[in-house]
Motif scaffolding. Structure first.
Motif, short mmCIF file in Angstrom:
data_model
loop_
_atom_site.label_atom_id
_atom_site.label_comp_id
_atom_site.label_asym_id
_atom_site.label_seq_id
_atom_site.Cartn_x
_atom_site.Cartn_y
_atom_site.Cartn_z
N VAL A 214 0.84 -1.21 0.00
CA VAL A 214 0.00 0.00 0.00
C VAL A 214 0.87 1.26 0.00
O VAL A 214 0.52 2.27 -0.60
CB VAL A 214 -0.99 0.01 1.19
N LEU A 215 2.04 1.17 0.64
CA LEU A 215 2.94 2.34 0.67
C LEU A 215 3.65 2.54 -0.67
O LEU A 215 4.23 3.61 -0.91
CB LEU A 215 3.97 2.18 1.80
N GLY A 216 3.62 1.53 -1.52
CA GLY A 216 4.22 1.66 -2.85
C GLY A 216 3.19 1.84 -3.94
O GLY A 216 3.54 1.98 -5.12
N LEU A 217 1.90 1.83 -3.57
CA LEU A 217 0.83 1.92 -4.56
C LEU A 217 0.77 3.30 -5.21
O LEU A 217 0.86 4.32 -4.53
CB LEU A 217 -0.51 1.61 -3.87
N ARG A 218 0.64 3.31 -6.55
CA ARG A 218 0.62 4.57 -7.30
C ARG A 218 -0.75 4.79 -7.95
O ARG A 218 -1.53 3.85 -8.11
CB ARG A 218 1.70 4.54 -8.39
N TRP A 219 -0.99 6.02 -8.35
CA TRP A 219 -2.25 6.33 -9.02
C TRP A 219 -2.38 5.60 -10.34
O TRP A 219 -3.47 5.23 -10.75
CB TRP A 219 -2.37 7.84 -9.23
N ARG A 220 -1.25 5.38 -11.00
CA ARG A 220 -1.29 4.64 -12.27
C ARG A 220 -1.70 3.18 -12.06
O ARG A 220 -2.04 2.49 -13.02
CB ARG A 220 0.06 4.71 -12.97
N ASP A 221 -1.64 2.71 -10.82
CA ASP A 221 -2.02 1.32 -10.52
C ASP A 221 -3.51 1.19 -10.23
O ASP A 221 -3.99 0.08 -9.98
CB ASP A 221 -1.23 0.81 -9.30
N VAL A 222 -4.23 2.31 -10.24
CA VAL A 222 -5.66 2.31 -9.97
C VAL A 222 -6.43 2.46 -11.28
O VAL A 222 -6.14 3.35 -12.08
CB VAL A 222 -6.06 3.45 -9.01
N ASN A 223 -7.39 1.57 -11.50
CA ASN A 223 -8.27 1.67 -12.66
C ASN A 223 -9.68 1.98 -12.13
O ASN A 223 -10.38 1.07 -11.68
CB ASN A 223 -8.26 0.37 -13.47
N PHE A 224 -10.05 3.25 -12.18
CA PHE A 224 -11.34 3.65 -11.62
C PHE A 224 -12.52 3.07 -12.42
O PHE A 224 -13.56 2.76 -11.87
CB PHE A 224 -11.44 5.17 -11.57
N GLU A 225 -12.32 2.93 -13.72
CA GLU A 225 -13.40 2.42 -14.56
C GLU A 225 -13.68 0.95 -14.26
O GLU A 225 -14.83 0.53 -14.13
CB GLU A 225 -13.03 2.58 -16.04
N ALA A 226 -12.60 0.16 -14.15
CA ALA A 226 -12.75 -1.27 -13.85
C ALA A 226 -12.89 -1.54 -12.36
O ALA A 226 -13.20 -2.66 -11.95
CB ALA A 226 -11.56 -2.05 -14.41
N LYS A 227 -12.62 -0.51 -11.54
CA LYS A 227 -12.65 -0.63 -10.07
C LYS A 227 -11.66 -1.69 -9.59
O LYS A 227 -12.02 -2.66 -8.92
CB LYS A 227 -14.07 -0.95 -9.57
N THR A 228 -10.39 -1.49 -9.96
CA THR A 228 -9.34 -2.42 -9.56
C THR A 228 -8.08 -1.65 -9.18
O THR A 228 -7.89 -0.50 -9.57
CB THR A 228 -8.96 -3.39 -10.70
N ASP A 286 8.99 21.72 -6.22
CA ASP A 286 9.63 20.94 -5.14
C ASP A 286 8.88 19.65 -4.82
O ASP A 286 9.34 18.85 -4.00
CB ASP A 286 9.72 21.80 -3.86
N TYR A 287 7.74 19.47 -5.46
CA TYR A 287 6.95 18.26 -5.19
C TYR A 287 7.64 17.04 -5.78
O TYR A 287 8.07 17.04 -6.94
CB TYR A 287 5.55 18.38 -5.80
N LYS A 288 7.78 15.96 -4.98
CA LYS A 288 8.40 14.71 -5.44
C LYS A 288 7.32 13.87 -6.12
O LYS A 288 6.53 13.23 -5.44
CB LYS A 288 9.03 13.95 -4.27
N ASN A 289 7.32 13.87 -7.43
CA ASN A 289 6.24 13.22 -8.15
C ASN A 289 6.49 11.73 -8.34
O ASN A 289 6.77 11.26 -9.44
CB ASN A 289 6.03 13.89 -9.51
N TYR A 290 6.38 10.97 -7.21
CA TYR A 290 6.50 9.52 -7.27
C TYR A 290 5.16 8.87 -7.65
O TYR A 290 5.09 7.65 -7.76
CB TYR A 290 6.95 8.96 -5.92
N ASP A 291 4.12 9.69 -7.78
CA ASP A 291 2.80 9.21 -8.17
C ASP A 291 2.16 8.36 -7.07
O ASP A 291 1.30 7.52 -7.33
CB ASP A 291 2.90 8.41 -9.48
N LEU A 292 2.61 8.54 -5.83
CA LEU A 292 2.14 7.71 -4.71
C LEU A 292 0.78 8.14 -4.20
O LEU A 292 0.45 9.33 -4.18
CB LEU A 292 3.15 7.75 -3.56
N ILE A 293 0.01 7.16 -3.75
CA ILE A 293 -1.29 7.44 -3.13
C ILE A 293 -1.09 7.83 -1.67
O ILE A 293 -1.61 8.84 -1.20
CB ILE A 293 -2.22 6.21 -3.24
#
Length: 385
Positions: A214-228, A286-293
């Protein structure tokens, strides 16, 4: 004519694997087989296969010396194995070697290791160190793995390993009940100063994924349309000093998985994403854009200790039973099996367990309730026949 080893592709995990048969060992007369799986790139799989084929041929030429010191052989075995281990696993192995293996078995010659020696070793870990059953079984598992390789290269009798009595792990899995889960998921409505890490806790209790996942989960890993959500990256120890960092890999090949999520979690994620986007605009370059949730206000990853602290504060503020953060995973699984009566195979896939036996063993305490439900349904179906 020697049959060429075929490298195969696993569509489910999107990784490569192979099973190389190297014939029979000239001394032990045992078949030599080397299996490798979870290799992400075909080029790497080909290189690994080539390396293993060379190692197998060298193994056939080697005359194993049973007078060798176990500690010396074990250290060489560990050095070779570290190539395939995650940094966090290397740290755990090294601690086992330093404290629980070498001090007890290191001075023995391999030929001196028998059932009596191994049984005394296990007994001392329990008696002198007062280690938990799980820790003893882990240490013994490493010893067994080493001796298994010895048996493949020599006439060492591996059967002695299986004859040793080991302590049974009777640890009871702790989890919240349905009422506690409802109270926890209602935290947004009752707590004023709710931690920003609560979104991670919501994800864990509704999916059962590990803290590192969960601490490594990124927004790109979320599919809102498929809900996964798809597990592709973790936060884990990256060196032997125990430092943490983002790792583009997971615990096992079965940990690469896609999990369905409920609508209520989708809504929480969308609201959290809106907050993150606002913070990005405020922080700017200055934002670290790791794409993390789960992240700090500047986008950096959250240390596990801080994340656990967030859980403890939230749990206590809600006056819920004192569980560990990891028990959110157990709570999810126990609820699915014990209350919703889901097939353990489905739970295994959501948790990312490599074997169904792990799932069944861990959550065996809720299986009797399922068995009673079977009898109840049989009565409902055939009781009036």
């Amino acid at each position: 004519m020697t049959r060429l080893t075929e490298i195969k592709y696993d569509k489910e995990t999107k990784t490569y694997y192979f099973n190389h048969s190297g014939g029979f060992h000239p001394i032990t007369k045992k078949r030599i087989q080397k299996k490798r799986k979870g290799i992400p790139i075909l080029k790497d799989a080909k290189q690994l296969l080539k390396k293993i084929m060379i190692e197998v041929e060298e193994e056939k030429k080697t005359t194993f010396d049973l007078n060798m010191n176990f500690g010396k052989y074990a250290q060489k075995w560990f050095e070779d194995k570290t190539i395939r281990l995650r940094p966090s696993t290397i740290v755990n192995y090294r601690e086992q070697f330093e404290y629980n293996i070498i001090p007890y078995l290191g001075k023995f010659k391999i030929k001196e290791i028998n059932e009596a020696v191994l049984q005394e070793y296990v007994n001392r870990l329990a008696r002198e160190r007062n280690l938990s059953a799980a820790t003893i079984r882990t240490a013994y598992g490493i010893v067994a793995e080493i001796l298994k390789k010895v048996s493949k290269q020599s006439t060492f009798n591996y059967n002695v390993v299986n004859d040793v009595s080991r302590p049974v792990d009777n640890k009871i899995v702790r989890s919240w009940d349905e009422e506690d889960i409802r109270a926890f998921l209602n935290a947004r409505n009752v707590l004023l100063n709710l931690t920003r890490n609560y979104i991670g806790l919501e994800i864990q209790i509704q999916t059962g994924i590990r803290m590192g996942e969960v601490l490594g989960l990124r927004w790109r890993d979320v599919n809102f349309e498929a809900k996964t959500i798809t597990i592709r990256q973790t936060l884990a120890k990256i060196n032997e000093k125990g430092s943490y960092g983002l790792v583009p890999e997971v615990k096992t090949h079965t940990s690469y998985r896609t999990i369905s999520i409920p609508e209520m979690l989708c809504e929480s994620l969308k609201n959290h994403k809106a907050m993150i986007e606002k913070e990005k605009r405020i922080v700017g370059n200055d934002y670290k854009n790791y794409d993390l949730i789960v992240c700090s206000k500047t986008g950096n990853w959250v240390h596990p200790n801080n994340y656990r602290r967030s859980f403890n504060v939230t749990r206590d503020a809600l006056n819920l039973p004192k569980l560990r953060c990891h028990d959110l995973r157990h709570t999810h699984a126990t609820f699915l099996i014990g209350i919703l009566k889901f097939n353990p195979r489905i739970v295994q896939e959501r948790l990312g367990h490599a074997r169904i036996t792990t799932t069944l063993k861990t959550y065996t305490h809720v299986l009797p309730a399922m068995d009673a439900e079977v009898s109840k349904k049989l009565d409902q179906s055939f009781g009036k026949v």
